[in-house]
Design an enzyme around this catalytic site. Sequence first.
Site, PDB file in Angstrom:
ATOM      1  N   TYR A  80       0.857  -1.184   0.000  1.00 13.76           N
ATOM      2  CA  TYR A  80       0.000   0.000   0.000  1.00 13.76           C
ATOM      3  C   TYR A  80       0.897   1.238   0.000  1.00 13.76           C
ATOM      4  CZ  TYR A  80      -4.168  -2.739   1.417  1.00 13.76           C
ATOM      5  OH  TYR A  80      -5.216  -3.630   1.489  1.00 13.76           O
ATOM      6  N   PHE A 108     -13.989  -4.519   0.192  1.00 14.22           N
ATOM      7  CA  PHE A 108     -14.879  -3.971  -0.839  1.00 14.22           C
ATOM      8  C   PHE A 108     -16.350  -4.076  -0.428  1.00 14.22           C
ATOM      9  CE2 PHE A 108     -11.341  -5.467  -3.839  1.00 14.22           C
ATOM     10  CZ  PHE A 108     -10.669  -4.264  -3.739  1.00 14.22           C
ATOM     11  N   GLY A 126     -18.056  -2.608  -3.487  1.00 16.34           N
ATOM     12  CA  GLY A 126     -18.712  -3.640  -4.286  1.00 16.34           C
ATOM     13  C   GLY A 126     -17.904  -3.962  -5.524  1.00 16.34           C
TER      14      GLY A 126
END
Length: 302
Positions: free
Chosen positions: A69, A218, A222
């Site tokens: 990240y 998510f 989504g």
Amino acid sequence: MSPRTNAAAPAGTWQLGDLTVNRVGFGAMRLTGTAPFDSGVPRGRERSIGVLRRAVELGVNHIDTAAFYFSATRSANELINRALAPYPEDLVITTKVWPGRDPSGAWWWAAPAQLRGQVEENLRQLGRDHLDVVNLRVPPSCRTGSIGEHFAVLAELRDAGLVRHLGISNVTSEQLAEARAIAPVVCVQNPYGIGALSEDRALLRLCGELGLAFVPFFAIAGPGREAGPAAGDSEAVYAVARAHGVSIAQVRLAWTLQQGPHVLAIPGTGDLDHLAQNVAAGALRLSEQEMVRLSSLRPVGA
């Protein structure tokens, strides 16, 4: 930091092995910019540090991160280190290995012998002498294959004291069984949210039966995944949001948390207002009718 309020408490707690965490946690992927990795606009360093400190003040004690990240100017792990070290005693930091990115940002996938180096890189960036939880993040190309060789290496690192607990991510029920035959698993981290496929729901139920934490990612985005939520959403989701006077994201988080007491949430944001809303979603209770209505929604494209 200001005094802690534990606004995350209404969602309850769960165990990651012998570690107790509030069910509303924080995902670090969006700390580096308005979009993950090298996409979007970089976030101000002090702003990201402020979001992390505010999360802890609100009672968040479970942060999900990874050494990959990072953007050209920011590293999520090093922001966490700068913001929160010396770490609160109850703070649990979960990271993941197998994927990696080189200094140019290009992706690569670790061979089993390279996993120790990935664990040690997380240790260095976070300033820790051990990692609380390490998830083996399975690549899409291995979703139907064996993960035993990689997971066995993590089990050895756990025995050596570099890692306290192990989890797996982006896996099938068969891979969960394979991992548990090698070493204890405390969590499964998979994509999950409104419109989840039947096999995803079955894995969530299986984790509950086994007493394992299920940690969706998510849950808000989504099918938009790293790009974030799509512009449109089902009218059913909007209707529930209007009825409660809350955001779409809060409805999606509340629905996810109500899938079972073993379900944890790790929404990510670099915005203080969104952070407060995400934590507040832990206190939102959807009615049985609302849960049924949202659970009946079909996956996008189905």
